[in-house]
Design an enzyme around this catalytic site. Structure first.
Site, mmCIF file in Angstrom:
data_model
loop_
_atom_site.group_PDB
_atom_site.id
_atom_site.type_symbol
_atom_site.label_atom_id
_atom_site.label_comp_id
_atom_site.label_asym_id
_atom_site.label_seq_id
_atom_site.Cartn_x
_atom_site.Cartn_y
_atom_site.Cartn_z
ATOM 1 N N ARG A 138 39.951 32.271 35.660
ATOM 2 C CA ARG A 138 40.412 32.349 37.048
ATOM 3 C C ARG A 138 39.250 32.533 38.025
ATOM 4 N NH1 ARG A 138 44.153 30.009 38.351
ATOM 5 N NH2 ARG A 138 44.521 31.278 40.178
ATOM 6 N N THR A 258 30.915 39.772 36.725
ATOM 7 C CA THR A 258 32.073 39.854 37.616
ATOM 8 C C THR A 258 33.104 40.846 37.081
ATOM 9 O OG1 THR A 258 33.245 38.018 36.559
ATOM 10 C CG2 THR A 258 31.738 37.475 38.351
ATOM 11 N N SER A 288 34.545 45.656 40.633
ATOM 12 C CA SER A 288 35.863 45.037 40.495
ATOM 13 C C SER A 288 36.379 44.581 41.850
ATOM 14 C CB SER A 288 36.859 46.031 39.888
ATOM 15 O OG SER A 288 37.143 47.063 40.826
ATOM 16 N N CYS A 289 37.447 43.805 41.832
ATOM 17 C CA CYS A 289 38.062 43.356 43.073
ATOM 18 C C CYS A 289 38.551 44.546 43.894
ATOM 19 C CB CYS A 289 39.211 42.390 42.783
ATOM 20 S SG CYS A 289 40.482 43.039 41.673
ATOM 21 N N THR A 290 39.127 45.545 43.224
ATOM 22 C CA THR A 290 39.652 46.710 43.935
ATOM 23 C C THR A 290 38.528 47.562 44.504
ATOM 24 O OG1 THR A 290 41.614 46.723 42.504
ATOM 25 C CG2 THR A 290 41.131 48.739 43.724
ATOM 26 N N ARG A 334 50.585 47.566 28.986
ATOM 27 C CA ARG A 334 50.220 46.199 29.368
ATOM 28 C C ARG A 334 50.811 45.156 28.429
ATOM 29 N NH1 ARG A 334 44.283 45.706 32.210
ATOM 30 N NH2 ARG A 334 44.369 47.634 33.415
ATOM 31 N N GLY A 348 39.563 51.617 37.307
ATOM 32 C CA GLY A 348 38.251 52.263 37.348
ATOM 33 C C GLY A 348 37.633 52.226 38.731
#
Length: 481
Positions: A138, A258, A288-290, A334, A348
């Site tokens: 992705r 990434t 991370s994205c967050t 999950r 995290g």
């Protein structure tokens, strides 16, 4: 003539102006490596309607719509200047000119505002820097799209290869198809062909070598004409220095991860701590994205109000790490169907804040809930501030941060009362402040921060890679510090 006729005539007039902008923007980009922006949004390769919509969106930031009739004179003024590689925000030029009371002409004001990109101050156009993608999932495919998009001038970053494990059947054809069409982000903007005989995907003229390997220590990139490359590992398979060092092979000089880096691997959030990268750093993480979503607004709030403590709750779209239907998974919960459940899980991001903002001593906790949407997440950032404030003051401050601060490429701002998650698919910002949802009570503030956890994060990765490679060109007018 009726009012409706007046409105339509006005629309056609603005369409005509926007249409005349396109060749000017394209020529500046191709010939001078100048990226024309409008309030941090690139206008390169945009359609007439996209240019008009971007101007209209300015009302969400500045409080009023910006017209192409206002910005076109500044764009024309740029064509008269001997510009070097740079990013020039014509929205900011128009806004600062409006506030300037010296009586200068548009041409005089523009020449003064972008003087750092002209004459003796010009930056020399640099040779392309090779980039290799290790993994093509992705994030890898979105980064590929961005690299191809930014290759228009022939300078900057150049995607030379992707490294993947070979699948059965027409592997290269299937990977090209996934690059060409995406269920969330739509069609690739351009043309893609496959050269199976030579193992290449050709996207908008960019020849991308497909290298098959399951072991980074077996690849010699110089055999493919690749030299001094930045390798972007988007597999997350290795996250410490020892594992990522396996990528430092002939032809590769730096590795960017990434995913959050472990132990002593620096976690970089562009806009916040990218200036801490040393020239000899070979291994970096883009966190991370967050983390990218919460750290810029957290820094902004800490700088202005001080932060005593905080908690972030992320409502996150599901990812490939979860199961589509109930099945075994090494992590708790999950394994349950991502498409049918809200799933409480860990994040995290809170602990990663300390790496990106070491001067922030406030404890930050965090947790996450995965929900059944394929993209776009929201972080709810609850802060205890060092001083009392009001909702109006916080919103005015964050609006200004998104408009004219060094964090304007990271933080966006929206006041639309009916915005929902899908509205932010394709956002290039790390996070978007939702003004309507913001809550402030004395020294307590709760910010609702939307973020495209795929595309917005990929844009942050590209910014780090541009900085590392030395092709992160300065922006004019310079943002307020």
């Amino acid at each position: 003539m009726t009012v409706n006729d007046d409105s339509f005539t006005n629309w056609m007039h603005r369409e005509e102006i926007a249409e005349s902008m396109i060749p000017i923007i394209g020529k500046l980009h191709r010939e001078q490596d100048v990226n024309v922006l409008l309030h941090s949004r690139s206008l390169v390769n945009k359609s007439v309607v996209s240019i008009l919509k971007t101007h209209r969106f300015a009302r969400q930031i500045a409080g009023e719509e910006l017209s192409v009739t206002e910005t076109m004179p500044f764009l024309r003024a740029l064509t008269t200047l001997d510009l070097g590689p740079s990013q020039i925000d014509i929205g900011m030029l128009a806004a600062t000119y409006r506030a300037d009371g010296r009586g200068l002409s548009v041409e005089e004001f523009t020449a003064e505002a972008v003087a750092g990109a002209t004459g003796e101050n010009k930056i020399e156009r640099r040779a392309s820097r090779d980039v290799v993608l290790y993994g093509f999932g992705r994030i890898g495919r979105l980064i590929a799209r961005l690299l191809i998009e930014k290759a228009g001038s022939g300078n900057g970053l150049r995607l030379r290869a992707i490294v993947v494990r070979k699948g059965k059947g027409q592997d290269i054809v299937k990977r090209a198809s996934l690059l060409r069409r995406d269920s969330i982000h739509g069609q690739f903007q351009g043309t893609i062909t496959v050269d199976e005989a030579n193992g290449k995907i050709i996207a908008n003229g960019n020849e991308i070598q497909v290298i098959y390997s399951d072991d980074p220590t077996t690849v010699d990139y110089t055999a493919y004409g690749i030299d001094d490359a930045i390798l972007i590992d988007n597999t997350g398979r290795w996250r410490d220095r020892e594992g990522l060092s396996k990528h430092l092979r002939p032809g590769v000089s730096k590795v960017v991860l990434t995913a959050p880096g472990k132990s002593d691997v620096p976690n970089i959030v562009h806009g916040v701590n990218h200036d801490t990268i040393k020239p000899d750093d070979q291994i970096l993480s883009c966190a991370s994205c967050t983390t990218n979503a919460i750290v810029p607004p957290l820094k902004a709030m800490a700088d202005e109000y001080g932060v005593l403590r905080g908690h972030v709750e992320t409502v996150h779209s599901y990812t490939n790490d979860q199961n589509l239907l109930d099945n075994y998974h090494r992590s708790d919960r999950r394994g349950r169907s991502a498409a049918l459940n809200m799933v409480i899980t860990e994040t995290g991001a809170a602990s990663a804040v300390a790496k990106a903002l070491p001067d922030l001593k406030a404890p930050i906790t965090g947790s996450s809930i995965r929900v059944p949407v394929p993209d776009v997440s929201i972080a709810i950032l609850s802060l205890r501030l060092e001083r009392e404030t009001t909702r109006e003051e916080v919103l005015d401050y964050l609006r200004n941060v998104s408009l004219a601060s060094p964090l304007k490429r990271q933080i966006d701002f929206i006041s639309a009362p009916d915005a929902v998650s899908s509205d932010f698919i394709g956002s290039r910002h790390a996070s978007i402040v939702d003004a309507g949802a913001t809550k402030v009570d004395g020294d307590n503030a709760i910010l609702y921060l939307w973020y495209d956890n795929e595309f917005g994060y990929s844009c942050q990765v590209i910014r780090v890679v541009q900085h590392v490679s030395g092709v992160e060109y300065p922006t004019f007018p310079a943002p307020a510090v």
